[in-house]
Write an enzyme that holds these catalytic residues in place. Structure first.
Site, PDB file in Angstrom:
ATOM      1  N   HIS A  75      10.756  15.519   3.126  1.00 16.88           N
ATOM      2  CA  HIS A  75      11.749  16.068   2.201  1.00 16.88           C
ATOM      3  C   HIS A  75      11.199  17.288   1.483  1.00 16.88           C
ATOM      4  O   HIS A  75      10.038  17.647   1.631  1.00 16.88           O
ATOM      5  CB  HIS A  75      12.212  14.999   1.206  1.00 16.88           C
ATOM      6  CG  HIS A  75      11.136  14.419   0.339  1.00 16.88           C
ATOM      7  ND1 HIS A  75      10.655  15.048  -0.788  1.00 16.88           N
ATOM      8  CD2 HIS A  75      10.463  13.244   0.434  1.00 16.88           C
ATOM      9  CE1 HIS A  75       9.740  14.287  -1.360  1.00 16.88           C
ATOM     10  NE2 HIS A  75       9.592  13.191  -0.633  1.00 16.88           N
ATOM     11  N   CYS A 107       5.800   9.609   0.921  1.00 20.75           N
ATOM     12  CA  CYS A 107       6.598  10.517   1.745  1.00 20.75           C
ATOM     13  C   CYS A 107       5.818  11.804   2.014  1.00 20.75           C
ATOM     14  O   CYS A 107       4.758  12.036   1.441  1.00 20.75           O
ATOM     15  CB  CYS A 107       7.910  10.854   1.046  1.00 20.75           C
ATOM     16  SG  CYS A 107       9.093   9.501   1.050  1.00 20.75           S
TER      17      CYS A 107
END
Length: 185
Positions: free
Chosen positions: A116, A132
């Site tokens: 992301h 992440c």
């Protein structure tokens, strides 16, 4: 000592060349056949039939927040995602700058993990996420258009010395600083 410094210098030069040359113009607009995330070098590679694109990243810290090594698949993609964190829902980044996902979300087959954007551009090049893989918003936007659902995502860790890792981190911080200030890749 001279030989060590020379080999370290060539390692940094090779990384700089890889970051500058790997982004082959003909690969832009192509479809990625694989996404490779190297946690040690803080780099994400998109492999296409025309070449390879490289983007600096930030990965998880240690323990429960470490980015998991393994082979996954892209399961979902979202433009301007809401961010659900610690019982709160943050509106898309363009309306709520506290949204830690930035402007794109690429979910993988490990629930709640993905690639992301970020609301902390200076975190790129470091081990700071909750697991992440973060990217500059401009980079993840470019990657987003090239990555289809089902694309394999391989996350690896290349063993490197602590001193070399520090130099790589310093290089990526400079790269990100230039990117944030509007410099070219």
């Amino acid at each position: 000592m001279k030989a060590y410094r020379r080999s370290l210098f060539f390692c940094i030069v090779a990384l700089a060349v890889a970051l500058a040359v790997v982004a082959i113009p003909s690969a832009r607009g192509a479809t990625a056949s694989e996404v490779l995330v190297d946690k040690s070098f803080h780099i994400t590679l998109l492999r296409t039939v025309d070449g390879t694109l490289a983007f600096p990243n930030a990965t998880g810290t240690t323990g429960e927040s470490a980015t998991p090594i393994g082979v996954y698949k892209v399961t979902q993609k979202q433009v301007d995602p809401n961010w659900h964190w610690e019982g709160k829902v943050h509106a898309p980044y363009l309306r709520d700058k506290t949204n830690g996902l930035g402007i794109r979300w690429i979910g993988i087959s490990l629930p709640s993990y993905g690639l992301h954007g970020t609301n902390e551009p200076f975190s790129i090049g470091k081990d700071v996420s909750h697991g992440c893989v973060r990217h500059q918003n401009t980079d993840v936007t470019e990657a987003f258009s090239m990555i289809a659902t089902g694309t394999p995502v391989r996350i690896i860790e290349t063993p490197i010395s602590q001193q070399t890792e520090g130099m790589v981190t310093d290089f990526l911080e400079l790269y990100d600083l230039l990117t944030v200030m509007g410099g070219s890749r």
